[in-house]
Enzyme design. Sequence first.
Site, mmCIF file in Angstrom:
data_model
loop_
_atom_site.group_PDB
_atom_site.id
_atom_site.type_symbol
_atom_site.label_atom_id
_atom_site.label_comp_id
_atom_site.label_asym_id
_atom_site.label_seq_id
_atom_site.Cartn_x
_atom_site.Cartn_y
_atom_site.Cartn_z
ATOM 1 N N ASP A 158 0.860 -1.187 0.000
ATOM 2 C CA ASP A 158 0.000 0.000 0.000
ATOM 3 C C ASP A 158 0.896 1.236 0.000
ATOM 4 O OD1 ASP A 158 0.968 0.258 2.571
ATOM 5 O OD2 ASP A 158 -0.874 -0.383 3.539
ATOM 6 N N ASP A 162 -7.991 -7.440 0.468
ATOM 7 C CA ASP A 162 -7.062 -7.764 1.555
ATOM 8 C C ASP A 162 -7.727 -7.405 2.864
ATOM 9 O OD1 ASP A 162 -5.677 -5.184 3.055
ATOM 10 O OD2 ASP A 162 -6.533 -4.691 1.101
ATOM 11 N N CYS A 183 -13.141 -28.810 6.755
ATOM 12 C CA CYS A 183 -11.876 -28.098 6.524
ATOM 13 C C CYS A 183 -10.687 -29.054 6.604
ATOM 14 C CB CYS A 183 -11.726 -26.976 7.552
ATOM 15 S SG CYS A 183 -10.200 -26.015 7.375
ATOM 16 N N CYS A 199 -7.413 -27.928 6.925
ATOM 17 C CA CYS A 199 -6.239 -27.256 7.495
ATOM 18 C C CYS A 199 -5.685 -28.079 8.666
ATOM 19 C CB CYS A 199 -6.597 -25.839 7.946
ATOM 20 S SG CYS A 199 -7.349 -25.769 9.591
ATOM 21 N N CYS A 221 -7.820 -28.224 11.901
ATOM 22 C CA CYS A 221 -9.021 -29.060 11.842
ATOM 23 C C CYS A 221 -8.680 -30.546 11.671
ATOM 24 C CB CYS A 221 -9.929 -28.597 10.696
ATOM 25 S SG CYS A 221 -10.642 -26.968 11.001
ATOM 26 N N HIS A 227 -5.991 -21.784 10.280
ATOM 27 C CA HIS A 227 -7.353 -22.184 9.901
ATOM 28 C C HIS A 227 -8.080 -21.048 9.175
ATOM 29 C CE1 HIS A 227 -11.505 -23.422 9.918
ATOM 30 N NE2 HIS A 227 -11.769 -22.241 10.438
#
Length: 375
Positions: free
Chosen positions: A92, A266, A304, A306, A309, A335
């Site tokens: 930015d 974002d 999920c 990940c 999980c 996660h």
Amino acid sequence: MSKFSFTLNATDGAARTGVISTPRGEIRTPAFMPVGTAATVKAMMPESVAATGADILLGNTYHLMLRPTAERIARLGGLHKFMNWNKPILTDSGGFQVMSLASLRKLTEEGVRFASHIDGSKHMLTPERSMEIQKLLGSDIVMAFDECPALPATDAEVAKSMRLSMRWALRSREAFGDRPGYALFGIQQGGVTRELRAESAEKLTEIGFEGYAVGGLAVGEGQEVMFGVLDYAPDMLPVDKPRYLMGVGKPDDIVGAVERGIDMMDCVLPSRSGRTGQAWTRRGQINIKNARHADDPRPLDEGCTCPACRNYSRAYLHHVFRSQEMISGMLLTWHNLHYYQDLMQGLRDAIAAGTLAQFVAAFHAKRAEGDIEPI
């Protein structure tokens, strides 16, 4: 060196899916960019961020110029090498942070003079200096320097601010120069006023950028107002260039923005939430500190894949959060970022298949069910 380009592959209503090509790799759109404020996505290793499916990260010009400084990062080989991330990075311009974090700031036509929130040291940020810093960092996508006015503001204040930002956009473009393989994005301003948004878009298009951001939203105006602006603002920008909505957001904000033609977003939310015990799932938000999870052997989200999980129970995540163990923020952040990237992949697939309406309906229906029943 390969060029920076954007290819639109499919549309479904106003929603679009495509690919932004950069010398450092491809960015599948719609894309969600995790935020690496100080050259790190908090609580994550760069390899882990990539494993969630992120194609690009965001870095903060304001924070990096103050510490460790852009000059130091350049001496050490640039931001990609410094933080061990070899995919694209967007930085930015620093304008938003100057307005929200710095103290004793003075805004003039030239730029913004401000005192650092870290040590009070004095700095001047101008369009030219912002371009110089972002070049030193070596970011692939550079944002034009703009002013983001604090809302609520009168139409006259918003108009004055937007026109200043457009003059700064031109100076940013001139200072950016000719840099093959790198991109400069202009930022549309104009608050929630259609005529001002149109004027801003016209000016930016006249200057010409590799991509365009919709700025000045997600600053507390509420989802309904934001969506109202997104119903027309993206269409004012060139159809063949990426459109980036800055600072968004919650999963339902993202879905609504994509439905309205946004290609990039974002937000600090998935990582910040992870450190405070909040998990985002297909069934909405979970607060892991709640006692209901203390004996629950089930994962956060059964759908999920990940590590949090796959390998850990809600009971364990509850325990490590309560015990203030570092692994708590690590697992919950992983996660959350995984869930966000899963959502983006689902949106991309649905747009490509022409089934976005069904995807969005299922997304809202699942969230409306709320969390699984306590044990």
